[in-house]
Design a protein around this motif. Sequence first.
Motif, short mmCIF file in Angstrom:
data_model
loop_
_atom_site.label_atom_id
_atom_site.label_comp_id
_atom_site.label_asym_id
_atom_site.label_seq_id
_atom_site.Cartn_x
_atom_site.Cartn_y
_atom_site.Cartn_z
N LEU A 32 90.84 11.19 1.00
CA LEU A 32 90.74 12.24 -0.06
C LEU A 32 92.08 12.78 -0.32
CD1 LEU A 32 87.64 14.25 1.57
CD2 LEU A 32 87.76 13.27 -0.85
N LEU A 33 92.96 12.70 0.68
CA LEU A 33 94.37 13.25 0.23
C LEU A 33 95.09 12.10 -0.36
CD1 LEU A 33 95.14 14.80 3.84
CD2 LEU A 33 94.66 15.94 1.63
N LYS A 34 95.16 10.89 -0.16
CA LYS A 34 95.85 9.60 -0.62
C LYS A 34 95.31 9.95 -2.05
CE LYS A 34 96.97 5.56 -1.95
NZ LYS A 34 98.51 5.33 -2.16
N PHE A 35 94.26 9.76 -2.46
CA PHE A 35 93.84 9.86 -3.72
C PHE A 35 93.69 10.74 -4.76
CE2 PHE A 35 92.31 5.77 -2.08
CZ PHE A 35 92.88 4.80 -2.67
N ARG A 36 94.16 12.15 -3.93
CA ARG A 36 94.57 13.33 -4.28
C ARG A 36 93.10 13.98 -5.15
NH1 ARG A 36 100.63 12.96 -6.61
NH2 ARG A 36 101.22 11.23 -5.65
N LEU A 100 99.20 7.72 9.09
CA LEU A 100 98.84 7.27 7.95
C LEU A 100 99.66 8.07 6.43
CD1 LEU A 100 95.07 7.05 8.37
CD2 LEU A 100 96.81 5.07 7.75
N LEU A 101 99.70 9.41 6.55
CA LEU A 101 100.42 10.12 5.72
C LEU A 101 101.70 9.72 5.61
CD1 LEU A 101 98.63 13.62 6.38
CD2 LEU A 101 97.88 12.01 4.50
N LYS A 102 102.36 9.46 6.48
CA LYS A 102 103.83 9.28 6.61
C LYS A 102 103.87 7.80 5.86
CE LYS A 102 105.85 11.40 10.93
NZ LYS A 102 106.32 10.88 12.33
N GLU A 103 103.04 6.95 5.64
CA GLU A 103 103.07 5.54 5.03
C GLU A 103 102.96 5.61 3.71
OE1 GLU A 103 100.39 3.15 7.07
OE2 GLU A 103 100.97 3.43 9.08
N GLU A 104 102.31 6.93 3.27
CA GLU A 104 101.97 6.95 1.70
C GLU A 104 103.00 7.86 1.06
OE1 GLU A 104 99.70 5.42 0.29
OE2 GLU A 104 99.05 4.52 2.17
N GLY A 109 110.52 9.14 -3.09
CA GLY A 109 110.68 8.94 -1.80
C GLY A 109 110.34 9.78 -0.85
N VAL A 110 109.44 10.90 -0.95
CA VAL A 110 108.72 11.81 -0.08
C VAL A 110 107.45 11.50 0.12
CG1 VAL A 110 108.19 14.37 0.12
CG2 VAL A 110 110.23 13.94 -1.26
N SER A 111 107.18 11.43 1.49
CA SER A 111 105.93 11.15 1.85
C SER A 111 104.78 12.26 1.78
CB SER A 111 105.93 10.40 3.33
OG SER A 111 106.11 11.61 4.24
N PHE A 112 103.62 11.92 1.73
CA PHE A 112 102.49 12.93 1.84
C PHE A 112 102.88 13.90 3.10
CE2 PHE A 112 100.49 10.60 -1.12
CZ PHE A 112 99.43 11.30 -1.67
N TRP A 113 103.03 13.28 4.19
CA TRP A 113 103.37 13.93 5.39
C TRP A 113 104.51 15.07 5.17
CZ3 TRP A 113 101.32 16.37 8.93
CH2 TRP A 113 102.03 16.91 10.15
N ASP A 114 105.57 14.66 4.42
CA ASP A 114 106.67 15.67 4.44
C ASP A 114 106.17 16.75 3.69
OD1 ASP A 114 108.72 13.77 5.21
OD2 ASP A 114 108.82 12.88 3.37
N ARG A 115 104.98 16.80 3.19
CA ARG A 115 104.63 18.15 2.38
C ARG A 115 103.12 18.64 3.11
NH1 ARG A 115 109.02 18.17 1.30
NH2 ARG A 115 110.00 18.18 -0.62
N VAL A 150 101.54 22.06 13.35
CA VAL A 150 102.43 20.85 13.19
C VAL A 150 102.67 20.54 11.64
CG1 VAL A 150 102.75 18.30 13.67
CG2 VAL A 150 101.71 20.05 15.21
N SER A 151 104.09 20.47 11.61
CA SER A 151 104.40 20.29 10.04
C SER A 151 105.78 19.93 10.04
CB SER A 151 104.07 21.18 9.29
OG SER A 151 104.77 21.05 8.10
N PRO A 152 106.78 19.01 9.22
CA PRO A 152 107.83 18.99 9.03
C PRO A 152 108.53 20.37 8.54
CG PRO A 152 106.68 17.31 8.14
CD PRO A 152 105.70 18.11 8.36
#
Length: 217
Positions: A32-36, A100-104, A109-115, A150-152
């Motif tokens: 759901l997150l990956k495909f927005r 998984l979010l770090k890989e997307e 250059g910003v990953s999903f996990w970064d946000r 938990v978050s960057p």
Amino acid sequence: TVVTSMSARAREVFPNYEKDPLEAQACLAYLLLKFRISVTVTLGPGFDVVIDRDGDVGGLPDGSMKNPPIAFDFSHQSHRGTQAFMWSRILGVADGLIRLLKEEELGDGVSFWDRSLIYFATEFGRTRNRPANADDFGSGHDLDNGALIVSPLVKGDTVLGGMDPNTGYGYGYDPVTGAPDRNRKTVEAEVFSGLLDVLGVDTTGAGLPAAGAMRRS
């Protein structure tokens, strides 16, 4: 083929998704997150016992129970064992979702996990009593509790507020500076405002209190 590839990666990280409803939720949350399709997802363990066993092996082999009856609330019967088991389960699934979010890539250059941010609501609190010399014991419901974030985007390795060693109950903090304050309790509006602040949501006019103590910078 893109959807197939992403689904395969999710199944690789969560191999028990067909048997474990929590892993299935995590797979769906990732997609759901990956495909927005969604910017926020909610998942958590159910109350049903989950057992992973193949064939008639007799009894329950070690490691075959994936979710105890009534999940965290099985602490009524066994506090230490249930809390350790369930937190290992919750954090293990969260770790897989983070990977998984770090890989997307979200973009530039910003990953999903970064946000992203994960808010662990934790339990509603447990009674502080422990029978003398007991290795394990049951616990009842209580109203005092904390939450894990938990978050960057947040200040890492930080405890906001504190715990009174004489009572086992927590106390609050200044929502702006983060300074511990034994004379106050943090309220829901301050936590909610702090989470929105971390995510960069403009709360002007919302009537929420200022709460920047969680933000990394």
